[in-house]
Design an enzyme around this catalytic site. Structure first.
Site, PDB file in Angstrom:
ATOM      1  N   VAL A  12     -11.818   7.732  -9.462  1.00 36.75           N
ATOM      2  CA  VAL A  12     -10.552   8.399  -9.138  1.00 36.75           C
ATOM      3  C   VAL A  12     -10.723   9.918  -9.100  1.00 36.75           C
ATOM      4  CG1 VAL A  12      -8.152   8.747  -9.840  1.00 36.75           C
ATOM      5  CG2 VAL A  12      -9.220   6.505 -10.115  1.00 36.75           C
ATOM      6  N   LYS A 100      -3.524   4.961 -17.733  1.00 35.53           N
ATOM      7  CA  LYS A 100      -2.473   4.069 -18.244  1.00 35.53           C
ATOM      8  C   LYS A 100      -2.611   3.806 -19.743  1.00 35.53           C
ATOM      9  CE  LYS A 100      -4.020   1.109 -15.259  1.00 35.53           C
ATOM     10  NZ  LYS A 100      -5.391   1.600 -14.988  1.00 35.53           N
ATOM     11  N   GLU A 124       2.300   9.131 -12.242  1.00 32.20           N
ATOM     12  CA  GLU A 124       2.655   8.131 -11.242  1.00 32.20           C
ATOM     13  C   GLU A 124       1.531   7.127 -11.018  1.00 32.20           C
ATOM     14  OE1 GLU A 124       4.674   5.886  -9.085  1.00 32.20           O
ATOM     15  OE2 GLU A 124       5.730   7.791  -9.293  1.00 32.20           O
ATOM     16  N   GLY A 129      -1.319   2.098  -9.078  1.00 31.24           N
ATOM     17  CA  GLY A 129      -2.233   2.869  -8.250  1.00 31.24           C
ATOM     18  C   GLY A 129      -1.477   3.744  -7.270  1.00 31.24           C
ATOM     19  N   ILE A 131       0.968   2.817  -5.310  1.00 36.86           N
ATOM     20  CA  ILE A 131       2.334   2.363  -5.029  1.00 36.86           C
ATOM     21  C   ILE A 131       3.321   3.323  -5.690  1.00 36.86           C
ATOM     22  CG2 ILE A 131       3.990   0.469  -5.212  1.00 36.86           C
ATOM     23  CD1 ILE A 131       1.589  -1.399  -5.721  1.00 36.86           C
ATOM     24  N   GLY A 182     -16.541  -5.698  -6.313  1.00 35.17           N
ATOM     25  CA  GLY A 182     -16.144  -4.452  -6.947  1.00 35.17           C
ATOM     26  C   GLY A 182     -14.706  -4.417  -7.413  1.00 35.17           C
ATOM     27  N   GLU A 185     -14.641  -5.150 -13.236  1.00 36.81           N
ATOM     28  CA  GLU A 185     -15.707  -4.431 -13.929  1.00 36.81           C
ATOM     29  C   GLU A 185     -16.759  -5.407 -14.448  1.00 36.81           C
ATOM     30  OE1 GLU A 185     -15.860  -1.211 -14.096  1.00 36.81           O
ATOM     31  OE2 GLU A 185     -13.840  -0.663 -13.427  1.00 36.81           O
ATOM     32  N   ASP A 196      -4.714  -4.599 -19.299  1.00 29.75           N
ATOM     33  CA  ASP A 196      -4.338  -3.632 -18.269  1.00 29.75           C
ATOM     34  C   ASP A 196      -2.877  -3.822 -17.860  1.00 29.75           C
ATOM     35  OD1 ASP A 196      -5.257  -1.698 -15.958  1.00 29.75           O
ATOM     36  OD2 ASP A 196      -4.236  -3.354 -14.961  1.00 29.75           O
ATOM     37  N   LYS A 200       0.713  -1.327 -18.393  1.00 31.73           N
ATOM     38  CA  LYS A 200       1.643  -0.996 -17.312  1.00 31.73           C
ATOM     39  C   LYS A 200       3.062  -1.460 -17.652  1.00 31.73           C
ATOM     40  CE  LYS A 200      -2.099  -1.229 -13.953  1.00 31.73           C
ATOM     41  NZ  LYS A 200      -2.743  -2.035 -12.889  1.00 31.73           N
TER      42      LYS A 200
END
Length: 409
Positions: A12, A100, A124, A129, A131, A182, A185, A196, A200
């Site tokens: 990122v 996050k 954001e 991601g 969105i 990909g 992980e 994860d 969120k």
């Protein structure tokens, strides 16, 4: 001109640097002032890049440079990200992050620090991601009381489940394919165990309902126990299996917050969200259901959301973007609340006749799918208080296996 520093040059971080540097004219037009990447913090060396001269290894260079007004944190994790972000906010620097884990654990504290120091802490990219969802929730849905948030929040698990559903691929093979492409992980635990998606849910619930929700307060289950038998059985009921994050405001002022594999009816829009895509459905008292859909991860998509926050920070150097929630409390999330639900049940026994007799006695009149060869009965209960359904389920004896999942229609 506004100077910016980027902390982290991974997937990122490199995307953020490339957008800000390679599309400087576009960013200047959007921000209404030139935006200059002055430093990129990373312990690794990146020779041969057009901007290799910007790399540093000492965070204090960023912290003590008063010309740096906006800092991007894309390192991930809690440490040292938390200490670095906190120090930047105290120094009067705005921060944009995609982290996050940091926002879910420390969001309330960092938002308050930003408020106290008249700077911005924007995130954001931490949910969905690329969105746009947090900004629309805070601004476009501001006239609503948000009552419920439901979503497919992790592209990796959605890809795996989609392969199980469409290609009859077992979990291990689907995970291996996700890693090969990909999407997962090398250590996929954060995705497949639900962590994860949990983070969120914490962020969405905090923003939607106004109080911080901590990851340990969210009942979280992953998809590691989902089998092809579950997928096949769900299909018999006109459903698909999805990992669903859910948060709901309760009549008692508290909320529930969960992440779990769920049977979703094929007539529900969430059932058609496939591959690595995410979808978040927000229910407001004025708008009803509003859906946000798109790729939930990826270098370009996530970096674009981070850069959008950078632009917002630049445009609000002397003002604040309103984004706020209060700290939470140990009793705010009430996952013991006895909601009315419909549960999916799949029971197997070496004695099918006994299982059949128990089923007919415990759940009379409830339609089911029977597989005598496998000694299996599967059904979806009628709507009832969850505690009452589970009390009935406990009446089954001598089972070889029992699977119970929630449903969403």
């Amino acid at each position: 001109m506004i100077n910016v520093a980027i902390m982290g040059h991974g997937v990122v971080g490199s995307g953020v640097a490339e957008i800000l540097i390679n599309h400087a004219d576009r960013i200047t037009a959007k921000a209404q002032t030139p935006v200059n990447v002055k430093y990129i913090l990373d312990l690794r060396d990146f020779p041969g890049l057009s901007y290799s001269d910007k790399f540093i290894k000492d965070f204090n260079i960023i912290l003590n440079d008063d010309s740096v007004k906006v800092v991007v944190e894309v390192m991930g994790g809690i440490n040292p990200a938390y200490d670095f972000v906190k120090s930047c906010l105290l120094k009067g620097k705005s921060v944009a992050t995609s982290n996050k884990e940091l926002v879910a654990a420390k969001g309330a504290e960092l938002i308050k620090l930003a408020n106290d120091n008249n700077v911005n802490f924007l995130f954001e990219a931490s949910v969905g991601g690329g969105i746009p969802v947090l900004r629309p929730m805070a601004q476009c849905l501001a006239a609503n009381e948000i009552t419920e948030i439901t979503g497919i929040l992790n592209g990796t698990t959605n890809f795996i489940l989609n392969k199980m559903i469409v290609d009859n691929m077992d979990f291990d093979a689907a995970l291996a394919l996700a890693q090969q492409k990909g999407f997962a992980e090398k250590n996929p635990a954060a995705d497949i165990e639900g962590h994860d998606a949990c983070r969120k849910v914490c962020i969405l619930a905090a923003l939607g309902f106004g109080k911080h929700v901590y990851p340990e307060q969210v009942n979280t289950e992953g998809i590691t126990d989902v089998t092809l038998d579950d997928v096949e059985s769900a299909d018999n009921f006109g459903c698909v299996v999805k990992l669903i994050g859910h948060a709901k405001k309760l009549p008692n002022g508290k909320i529930t917050a969960t992440v779990r594999p769920t049977l979703v009816g094929r007539d529900c829009i969430l059932s058609g969200v496939n591959g690595v895509f995410n979808a978040i459905m927000v229910r407001g008292d004025q708008t009803g259901d509003v859906m946000f859909y798109g790729k939930g991860a990826g270098k370009e998509a996530t970096a674009s959301a981070v850069v959008a926050d950078v632009i917002d920070c630049v445009k609000h150097i002397d003002a604040r973007k309103y984004l706020y929630w209060e700290d939470g409390s140990p009793d705010y999330v009430d996952n013991s609340y006895d909601e009315t639900v419909r549960l999916y049940v799949r029971a197997t026994s070496d004695n099918f006749s006994e299982l059949e007799a128990q089923y007919e006695a415990i759940f009379p009149g409830v339609s089911c799918v029977k597989n005598k060869f496998r000694g299996e009965i599967a059904f979806i209960t009628d709507s009832e208080k969850e505690s009452l359904i589970k009390e009935k389920i406990s009446g089954f004896k001598n089972l070889t296996s029992l699977k119970v999942l929630h449903t969403f229609f």
